[in-house]
Scaffold this motif. Structure first.
Motif, mmCIF file in Angstrom:
data_model
loop_
_atom_site.group_PDB
_atom_site.id
_atom_site.type_symbol
_atom_site.label_atom_id
_atom_site.label_comp_id
_atom_site.label_asym_id
_atom_site.label_seq_id
_atom_site.Cartn_x
_atom_site.Cartn_y
_atom_site.Cartn_z
ATOM 1 N N VAL A 103 0.854 -1.191 0.000
ATOM 2 C CA VAL A 103 0.000 0.000 0.000
ATOM 3 C C VAL A 103 0.891 1.243 0.000
ATOM 4 N N ARG A 104 0.618 2.160 -0.926
ATOM 5 C CA ARG A 104 1.353 3.417 -1.021
ATOM 6 C C ARG A 104 0.409 4.581 -0.813
ATOM 7 N N ALA A 105 0.881 5.554 -0.052
ATOM 8 C CA ALA A 105 0.059 6.743 0.211
ATOM 9 C C ALA A 105 0.793 7.992 -0.305
ATOM 10 N N ALA A 106 1.368 8.790 0.595
ATOM 11 C CA ALA A 106 2.072 10.007 0.178
ATOM 12 C C ALA A 106 3.292 9.666 -0.670
ATOM 13 N N ASP A 107 3.832 10.694 -1.357
ATOM 14 C CA ASP A 107 4.971 10.460 -2.233
ATOM 15 C C ASP A 107 6.300 10.388 -1.496
ATOM 16 N N ASN A 161 -2.065 6.937 6.566
ATOM 17 C CA ASN A 161 -0.919 6.150 7.026
ATOM 18 C C ASN A 161 -1.085 4.726 6.487
ATOM 19 N N PRO A 162 -0.209 4.276 5.581
ATOM 20 C CA PRO A 162 -0.385 2.935 4.991
ATOM 21 C C PRO A 162 -0.424 1.806 6.014
ATOM 22 N N LEU A 163 0.286 1.961 7.130
ATOM 23 C CA LEU A 163 0.207 0.924 8.163
ATOM 24 C C LEU A 163 -1.187 0.871 8.777
ATOM 25 N N HIS A 164 -1.815 2.046 8.958
ATOM 26 C CA HIS A 164 -3.193 2.062 9.448
ATOM 27 C C HIS A 164 -4.127 1.423 8.427
ATOM 28 N N VAL A 165 -3.905 1.751 7.154
ATOM 29 C CA VAL A 165 -4.766 1.230 6.093
ATOM 30 C C VAL A 165 -4.714 -0.298 6.078
ATOM 31 N N ILE A 166 -3.494 -0.845 6.085
ATOM 32 C CA ILE A 166 -3.356 -2.304 6.064
ATOM 33 C C ILE A 166 -3.964 -2.914 7.321
ATOM 34 N N SER A 167 -3.751 -2.277 8.458
ATOM 35 C CA SER A 167 -4.297 -2.805 9.709
ATOM 36 C C SER A 167 -5.812 -2.866 9.671
ATOM 37 N N LYS A 168 -6.456 -1.834 9.097
ATOM 38 C CA LYS A 168 -7.920 -1.832 8.999
ATOM 39 C C LYS A 168 -8.410 -2.936 8.065
ATOM 40 N N ASP A 225 -7.236 7.828 -2.405
ATOM 41 C CA ASP A 225 -5.972 8.479 -2.756
ATOM 42 C C ASP A 225 -4.748 7.619 -2.434
ATOM 43 N N CYS A 226 -4.968 6.350 -2.098
ATOM 44 C CA CYS A 226 -3.881 5.385 -1.897
ATOM 45 C C CYS A 226 -3.923 4.349 -3.016
ATOM 46 N N THR A 227 -2.814 3.656 -3.215
ATOM 47 C CA THR A 227 -2.749 2.605 -4.226
ATOM 48 C C THR A 227 -2.322 1.295 -3.586
ATOM 49 N N VAL A 228 -2.657 0.198 -4.236
ATOM 50 C CA VAL A 228 -2.238 -1.120 -3.756
ATOM 51 C C VAL A 228 -1.678 -1.913 -4.921
ATOM 52 N N GLU A 229 -0.589 -2.617 -4.681
ATOM 53 C CA GLU A 229 0.053 -3.465 -5.673
ATOM 54 C C GLU A 229 0.197 -4.867 -5.085
ATOM 55 N N PHE A 230 -0.024 -5.897 -5.913
ATOM 56 C CA PHE A 230 0.067 -7.277 -5.458
ATOM 57 C C PHE A 230 1.281 -7.960 -6.076
ATOM 58 N N LEU A 231 1.973 -8.742 -5.273
ATOM 59 C CA LEU A 231 3.235 -9.358 -5.695
ATOM 60 C C LEU A 231 3.249 -10.846 -5.348
ATOM 61 N N GLY A 232 2.347 -11.603 -5.889
ATOM 62 C CA GLY A 232 2.327 -13.029 -5.564
ATOM 63 C C GLY A 232 1.124 -13.695 -6.179
ATOM 64 N N GLY A 233 0.357 -14.385 -5.352
ATOM 65 C CA GLY A 233 -0.871 -15.016 -5.810
ATOM 66 C C GLY A 233 -0.735 -16.469 -6.208
ATOM 67 N N GLU A 234 0.451 -17.093 -5.954
ATOM 68 C CA GLU A 234 0.620 -18.502 -6.305
ATOM 69 C C GLU A 234 -0.223 -19.386 -5.379
ATOM 70 N N GLY A 235 -0.569 -20.567 -5.870
ATOM 71 C CA GLY A 235 -1.377 -21.440 -5.023
ATOM 72 C C GLY A 235 -1.411 -22.869 -5.498
ATOM 73 N N SER A 236 -1.950 -23.725 -4.656
ATOM 74 C CA SER A 236 -2.144 -25.135 -4.987
ATOM 75 C C SER A 236 -3.438 -25.603 -4.326
ATOM 76 N N ARG A 237 -4.096 -26.555 -4.944
ATOM 77 C CA ARG A 237 -5.368 -27.053 -4.430
ATOM 78 C C ARG A 237 -5.167 -28.020 -3.269
ATOM 79 N N ALA A 238 -6.196 -28.162 -2.476
ATOM 80 C CA ALA A 238 -6.223 -29.192 -1.446
ATOM 81 C C ALA A 238 -6.352 -30.557 -2.108
#
Length: 460
Positions: free
Chosen positions: A211-215, A229-236, A359-372
């Motif tokens: 999560v990115r907020a201010a520059d 505050n990105p830490l607050h955002v993620i915590s929520k 006014d914040c952005t989110v980027e994802f860096l993963g998403g790999e998985g396997s089935r049960a």
């Protein structure tokens, strides 16, 4: 004496020699995740291939882009064929100073109750377990000159570092590795006197989001109370994932989750898995998951959402009064039944995006998985293995799911089209991945005897 009794007697008579072979295997520091140990991984693979060749198997050290894969196959024309899987690589030994003795100098130590234990890195995970099967095959060859079933043994050297090459290897060798059933010895007992067969393994989806907020990082005096505050955002976001009853609130998260049959849940209720005997040994007392579920359901048949890491801002010594511009979280979801890892990933990401300020952005860096993966409760091979274990241990095995994930088991079904019986002899206190890893001598000895009985039963 019957042939089976003669083979079991051979196991008992050869125990000291079996331990010598295991100790030779354990002395090789085959740490797959550290490239400095690449030669040692190859040496461990070669040692095992050479040992399998002494059993009359067609043994090979198969090159891969990473560490080699060992195979040992027989083609005697038996009525049935089994595939056995394990791994010869081990975890790093850090922190070294917590080991009571050097991790690659195996020895037998008795605890305060006189229980003898094999102490070394890899003793339980997974060299000791692999050798229970190998030694069972050795006993058959010494006594009868043949195995009751044809075997295809596959032992990889990258399980502890991601198993990058096992799936392509299975696809390239699927005709050679085709069998009636797969066997995996990388799981554990219910307790020191009670065997277990794992009926299911949870799948996995892991992701990372930023999560990115201010520059730039901000002065908390000038901007505190006004700037996101990105830490607050993620915590929520994380706080919103579970409701007051421990249920995951993400829309679509439970799609594909099935309820176990009532007779299975009734059997689980009799297993006496309680917070006192499960959580107390790790210093906890209150289950944190869904409040209307048995504890065994929480750790085996229900999906989870966990935060594995959360960071951002200043983490050094003393204080630095900033509002960070970036915060990161790593999450993982254990999946069950028919949950689709890609669908769960998409649902999780949609939920996170919906809870990020405009006014914040989110980027994802993963998403790999396997089935049960799961074994049918009415599988004939399951019944045969259970009866064999009961004869060896004097009590029926517990048949339940396990919370962990072994992705290669799903590939056995997807690539080779075969079900897997997960039968291991590790104990909860074996300290796998930790200093002073151990494997009870009884686990090793009776593990060998158990495989002798199981192979005889599967041959029928």
């Amino acid at each position: 004496m019957s042939d089976l009794d003669r083979v079991l007697a051979q196991v008992d008579a050869d125990l000291d020699a079996s331990l010598e072979r295991l100790f030779a295997f354990l002395r090789i520091p085959s740490i797959s995740t550290d490239r400095a140990y690449a030669d040692e991984c190859r040496r461990a693979g070669q040692w095992l291939a050479d040992d399998l060749a002494t059993l009359g198997l067609e043994a090979k050290l198969n090159a891969t882009p990473g560490h080699p894969i060992v195979t040992g196959t027989s083609h005697a024309g038996a009525a049935r064929r089994v595939l056995f899987y394990g791994h010869y690589d081990v975890q790093p030994v850090d922190p070294l100073e917590l080991w009571e003795n050097p991790p690659f100098e195996p020895r037998i130590v008795a605890n305060a109750e006189g229980v003898k234990r094999i102490v070394a890195r890899g003793s339980s995970d997974d060299k000791g377990q692999v050798m229970t099967f190998v030694e069972a095959c050795r006993a058959y060859q010494k006594v009868l000159g043949r195995l009751p079933v044809d075997v295809a043994i596959v032992v990889e050297g990258e399980e502890e570092s991601g198993s990058a090459n096992i799936v392509p290897f299975l696809a390239a060798h699927k005709d050679e590795l085709k069998a009636d059933v797969a066997l995996v010895c990388d799981t554990g007992m219910w307790d020191a006197q009670t065997p277990a067969i794992v009926l299911s393994l949870r799948g996995l989806m892991h992701d990372e989001f930023v999560v990115r907020a201010a520059d730039r990082d901000l002065h908390s005096g000038y901007y505190g109370g006004a700037a996101a505050n990105p830490l607050h955002v993620i915590s929520k976001v994380i706080a919103a994932v579970h409701d007051a009853d421990g249920r995951v609130t993400i829309p679509g998260f439970y799609d594909g989750v099935l309820e176990p049959p009532e007779h299975v849940k009734a059997a689980w209720a009799q297993l006496d898995l309680t917070p006192e005997n499960f959580l107390a040994p790790i210093g906890l007392s209150i289950p944190s998951g869904e409040k209307d579920r048995l504890l065994i359901e929480l750790v085996s048949s229900r999906p989870t959402f966990e935060v594995n890491g959360l960071w951002g801002g200043y983490t050094g010594e003393g204080s630095k009064t900033v509002i960070p511009s970036i915060a990161t979280a790593k999450i993982s979801c254990r999946l069950v039944a028919d949950q689709d890892p890609a669908q769960v990933r998409d649902a999780v990401r949609a939920f996170i995006r919906a809870n990020i300020p405009a006014d914040c952005t989110v980027e994802f860096l993963g998403g790999e998985g396997s089935r049960a993966v799961a074994v049918a409760h009415d599988s004939p091979d399951l019944a045969k293995a259970a009866e064999a274990l009961e004869k060896e241990w004097g009590k029926p095995p517990v048949t339940a799911g396990e919370g962990g994930s072994i992705p290669v088991v799903g590939q056995f079904k997807k690539v080779l089209g075969q079900d897997t019986l997960l039968i291991g002899f590790a104990l909860d206190d074996d300290r796998i991945h930790s200093p002073n890893e151990k494997y009870d001598l009884a686990s090793f000895h009776k593990g060998i005897r158990s495989w002798v009985r199981i192979l005889a039963a599967l041959a029928e």
